[in-house]
Structure formats: structure tokens, C-alpha cells
Design an enzyme around this catalytic site. Structure first.
Site, PDB file in Angstrom:
ATOM      1  N   TYR A   5       2.099  -0.551  15.326  1.00 19.94           N
ATOM      2  CA  TYR A   5       1.105  -1.014  14.366  1.00 19.94           C
ATOM      3  C   TYR A   5       0.876   0.034  13.273  1.00 19.94           C
ATOM      4  O   TYR A   5       0.410   1.118  13.536  1.00 19.94           O
ATOM      5  CB  TYR A   5      -0.204  -1.280  15.095  1.00 19.94           C
ATOM      6  CG  TYR A   5      -0.931  -2.477  14.557  1.00 19.94           C
ATOM      7  CD1 TYR A   5      -1.571  -3.356  15.406  1.00 19.94           C
ATOM      8  CD2 TYR A   5      -0.978  -2.719  13.205  1.00 19.94           C
ATOM      9  CE1 TYR A   5      -2.239  -4.453  14.909  1.00 19.94           C
ATOM     10  CE2 TYR A   5      -1.629  -3.818  12.702  1.00 19.94           C
ATOM     11  CZ  TYR A   5      -2.265  -4.677  13.560  1.00 19.94           C
ATOM     12  OH  TYR A   5      -2.921  -5.771  13.061  1.00 19.94           O
ATOM     13  N   LYS A  51      -3.026  -3.287   8.947  1.00 21.76           N
ATOM     14  CA  LYS A  51      -3.170  -4.715   8.725  1.00 21.76           C
ATOM     15  C   LYS A  51      -2.432  -5.058   7.435  1.00 21.76           C
ATOM     16  O   LYS A  51      -2.192  -4.206   6.598  1.00 21.76           O
ATOM     17  CB  LYS A  51      -4.651  -5.055   8.598  1.00 21.76           C
ATOM     18  CG  LYS A  51      -5.370  -5.083   9.951  1.00 21.76           C
ATOM     19  CD  LYS A  51      -5.264  -6.435  10.615  1.00 21.76           C
ATOM     20  CE  LYS A  51      -6.006  -6.502  11.930  1.00 21.76           C
ATOM     21  NZ  LYS A  51      -5.384  -5.721  12.999  1.00 21.76           N
ATOM     22  N   ASP A  56       0.885  -1.173   0.000  1.00 20.47           N
ATOM     23  CA  ASP A  56       0.000   0.000   0.000  1.00 20.47           C
ATOM     24  C   ASP A  56       0.917   1.216   0.000  1.00 20.47           C
ATOM     25  O   ASP A  56       1.622   1.461   0.965  1.00 20.47           O
ATOM     26  CB  ASP A  56      -0.873  -0.038   1.259  1.00 20.47           C
ATOM     27  CG  ASP A  56      -1.756   1.201   1.411  1.00 20.47           C
ATOM     28  OD1 ASP A  56      -1.542   2.204   0.692  1.00 20.47           O
ATOM     29  OD2 ASP A  56      -2.660   1.155   2.265  1.00 20.47           O
TER      30      ASP A  56
HETATM   31  P1  13P Z   1      -5.391  -0.385   4.771  1.00 29.70           P
HETATM   32  O1  13P Z   1      -4.690  -1.408   5.645  1.00 29.70           O
HETATM   33  O2  13P Z   1      -6.019  -1.021   3.575  1.00 29.70           O
HETATM   34  O3  13P Z   1      -4.453   0.730   4.412  1.00 29.70           O
HETATM   35  O4  13P Z   1      -6.588   0.214   5.603  1.00 29.70           O
HETATM   36  C1  13P Z   1      -6.297   0.865   6.791  1.00 29.70           C
HETATM   37  C2  13P Z   1      -7.484   1.452   7.470  1.00 29.70           C
HETATM   38  O5  13P Z   1      -7.315   2.038   8.523  1.00 29.70           O
HETATM   39  C3  13P Z   1      -8.843   1.330   6.895  1.00 29.70           C
HETATM   40  O6  13P Z   1      -9.811   1.981   7.692  1.00 29.70           O
HETATM   41 MG    MG Z   2      -4.174   2.160   3.127  1.00 24.82          MG
HETATM   42 MG    MG Z   3      -5.026  -2.013   2.066  1.00 24.51          MG
HETATM   43 MG    MG Z   4      -3.153  -2.586   5.197  1.00 20.32          MG
END
Ligand code: 13P
Ligand code: MG
Ligand code: MG
Ligand code: MG
Ligand code: 13P
Length: 371
Positions: free
Chosen positions: A233, A236, A11
């Protein structure tokens, strides 16, 4: 001679918010990979996206963890990050956690799934690309593909599959791994991988006696934990996976069948909520409702004898998955009604960030003993 399939994703900026990848980032990555293909670093490539994650799918002869191929991916992400910054995209460079490339993108932020394989007479492959969730989201579907006879008829009726498979499971907290055999150790395997935020399927291998060599993976999942890498963190991990199909492996339809059930995964809004994973074609992989619900895209390929990527076929672009999408929407609505309550909101230890320490500090004086 072996061919390596590498899926490397990151990302590097969302458009808008965390919703999707801007087309100029895709073009930039395509230009860089096209040049590398001309120069012979890679055999073939395709640039895809899932939500705000840019996906590089490549074939080459350099094996897994190749500094050339990882360096190429890093360069593509860096160049695309420059464009993301020019455009002011959200979280430009989000997953590039280190400033300098040091031979391998593992531990630097991007997610990686790679396998070096001896091509069969025909090599059907599916690459899976998820957004708004974590690698453990693959535990249930990979288990069902390779170990559940109610999903995969071949486990019962194909003599080449009847002996089962070997699962490599990582304890991502302790950085240890264990190999478990199915069907003999199915209950042990489930005891681990049911705890999907801790024990993650990394690879599946055939057993001795299978036509595919025992040390060649038939499935592989990216398992990078961004928060461990960065020391905090930062998101994800929005994982990817590569799965081989047919001829002693699950048929294409057995590889896709687990996604007819939109199981609950962790991620979604702020990486801090449980929600259903919705199988979608690429043009619908733009999560918007509460930044979700989480998505999975499946791209189908045949690898040609020279290692060319013949595809993609956008496999969830099929009305046969409409019901799963409908179900996912019902579950989305149901889960959303819980607002900030568990189990929609993740338990404290699994949340991407939390205000709780601050709240507790402020209330410290006001907490009193209960008689
Ligand atoms: P991503 O991990 O896809 O960047 O999304 C993060 C997020 O906080 C979505 O609300
Ligand atoms: Mg993102
Ligand atoms: Mg993402
Ligand atoms: Mg992500
Ligand atoms: P076809 O008869 O269409 O080749 O399909 C064979 C099969 O095994 C499908 O799973």
C-alpha cells in the site's frame, strides 16, 4: 470524427507534507504540454491541482490508452518529479511506481480517466478531482447523477433520459467487471457499489435508442488501486472522473447536486480514516486539518468543435455549496472526536498501513486462553 478527453493525475510530491502541489510543478507540466500542443500531439490542455495531486487535462484525437498521450503525461510527471526532488518536496515521485515507461501509464501509478466521444452540437463536460480518498468515493455521486430521480429530475421528465443508463462496475479485487441496467437493476447495482472499497463504478453508458451512441461513455472514473500495483500500500488513489452533461444527460446542476451532501469516504489521515468529502474551489483544495478533510474540485468545460477546452469554470466556487462545506466541517469535528476508534479509523483490512502485526507479535506470549 472523435475527440478524446484524458485526465491523467499523479502525486509527485507535496508542499508541505501531503498538503498541496508546488506551483513550480504546475509550471513544469505546462511547459511540456505546451510543447506537445505545438507539435500536434494534443489539441489542448490545462494543468490543475487538487491537494497534492497534479492533474493533466488534455484533448486529442489519438483515442484512449494512446502511447503518445500517456507517454507525454509520464514525461510531464518525470520532469516535474526532478523539480520536486530539487525542492525536496515530500514524497517526490510518490506515484511513479515504475522506472521505465512501457506504452501506457495504467498500472504504473498515475490515475487515468479517459473517454473517446463524438462531439455533440454543444459538449458540456465536468472533470472532478478528489484528494485524500479512493475511487469508490465516486460511487454514490455517480449513482445519484445517472440513476436517482430525487437527484436528477431529468430521469423523470426528460424523454431522452427516461429509459435510464448502463453502469459498468469493476470488482477491483478479482479484476472482473459487470454491466448493470438502471432502473431495472437498481437494487443489484446498489448491492455492489454500496461496498465501495471493492466494487467501483468505472463507466456509465447510454442505452440503445439514446441520441449518444451506445458504446460511448457518458461518465468515467479512474480506478487504479495503487496498493495492488505496487504490491504494497503506497497511498490512496485520489481519483478523478469525467462526466458529460445536458441534452439527454444530467443537466450541469444535476451533475453537481450530489456534492451538496458531503458523504463519508475513506482516506484522510494516512489513508486510514473515514471522513466527509468537502466540495471546494481549487484555491481551497489544500487539505490541512488532520490532512483533510477529503476534497473534491469540479471543473466545468465546453469542448469546442475543434476539441479545444473552453474553461475551466471552478464550479464549487459558489455560495450554494457553503452549506455542504459547513456540514462537512461539523462532520469533521464529530468524526475526529473518535480518535483512533472505528468507524473514524478504517477497519484493519482497509488501512493504508498498520502496526497491529508488530503489536500482536510483542504481546503473543501474554495472550492466554479464556476459561
Ligand atoms: P495522499 O494520498 O494525498 O498522498 O495522502 C497520503 C496521506 O498519508 C495523508 O495523510
Ligand atoms: Mg501525497
Ligand atoms: Mg493526494
Ligand atoms: Mg494518494
Ligand atoms: P435556462 O432557462 O437558464 O437555459 O435553463 C434551462 C435548464 O434546463 C436548467 O436546468
Amino acid at each position: 470524427e472523435k475527440i478524446t478527453i484524458s485526465v491523467i493525475k499523479a502525486d509527485i510530491g507535496g508542499w508541505p507534507g501531503h498538503s498541496r502541489v508546488h506551483p513550480q510543478l504546475i509550471e513544469t507540466a505546462e511547459e511540456i504540454l505546451a510543447k506537445a500542443k505545438e507539435e500536434g500531439t494534443i489539441i489542448d490542455f490545462y494543468v490543475a491541482y487538487a491537494g497534492d495531486d497534479l492533474q493533466l487535462i488534455m484533448t486529442h484525437k489519438k483515442g484512449v490508452d494512446s502511447p503518445d498521450v500517456h507517454g507525454l503525461a509520464w514525461k510531464a510527471f518525470e520532469e516535474a518529479t526532478k523539480v520536486a526532488k530539487e525542492l525536496g518536496l515530500y514524497g517526490a515521485g510518490q506515484d511513479l511506481l515504475k522506472d521505465a515507461f512501457s506504452g501506457n501509464v495504467r498500472g504504473m501509478g498515475p490515475g487515468v480517466a479517459e473517454m473517446e466521444i463524438t462531439l455533440r452540437k454543444s459538449e458540456p463536460v465536468v472533470t472532478f478531482h478528489m484528494d485524500k480518498t479512493e475511487p469508490g468515493a465516486f460511487n454514490l455521486p455517480i449513482f445519484r447523477m445517472f440513476a436517482d430521480p430525487f437527484n436528477t429530475a431529468g430521469l423523470v421528465i426528460d424523454p431522452k433520459m427516461h429509459m435510464g443508463f448502463r453502469f459498468e462496475v469493476w470488482d477491483i479485487l478479482k479484476h472482473k467487471r459487470v454491466i448493470l441496467n438502471t432502473p431495472e437493476e437498481v437494487y443489484d447495482l446498489l448491492a455492489l457499489i454500496g461496498a465501495k472499497s471493492r466494487y467501483v463504478i468505472k463507466r456509465v453508458y447510454p442505452k440503445e435508442g439514446h441520441p449518444i451512441p451506445k458504446d460511448e461513455p457518458v461518465a468515467v472514473v479512474s480506478t487504479e488501486k495503487l496498493y495492488e500495483i505496487a504490491g504494497e500500500y503506497v497511498g490512496k488513489d485520489d481519483p478523478v472522473a469525467i462526466v458529460r452533461a445536458q441534452s439527454g444527460l444530467p443537466a450541469l446542476g444535476e451533475v453537481l447536486e450530489p456534492f451538496a451532501f458531503p458523504h463519508l469516504v475513506s482516506g484522510w489521515m494516512r489513508g486510514s480514516h473515514n471522513g466527509p468529502i468537502m466540495p471546494v474551489p481549487m484555491h481551497q483544495a489544500n487539505p490541512t486539518r488532520f490532512d483533510g478533510p477529503p476534497r473534491v474540485v469540479a471543473l466545468g468545460w465546453q469542448i469546442s468543435p475543434e476539441g479545444k477546452l473552453v474553461g475551466p469554470v471552478d464550479l464549487f466556487d459558489d455560495p450554494a455549496f457553503d452549506y455542504a462545506r459547513q456540514k462537512a466541517l461539523e462532520i469533521t469535528d464529530y468524526m475526529r472526536r473518535h480518535g483512533p476508534f472505528e468507524p473514524h479509523r478504517l477497519p484493519l483490512e482497509d488501512m493504508e498501513y498498520t502496526t497491529l502485526p508488530g503489536v500482536l507479535k510483542r504481546l503473543e506470549e501474554r495472550f492466554e486462553d479464556i476459561e
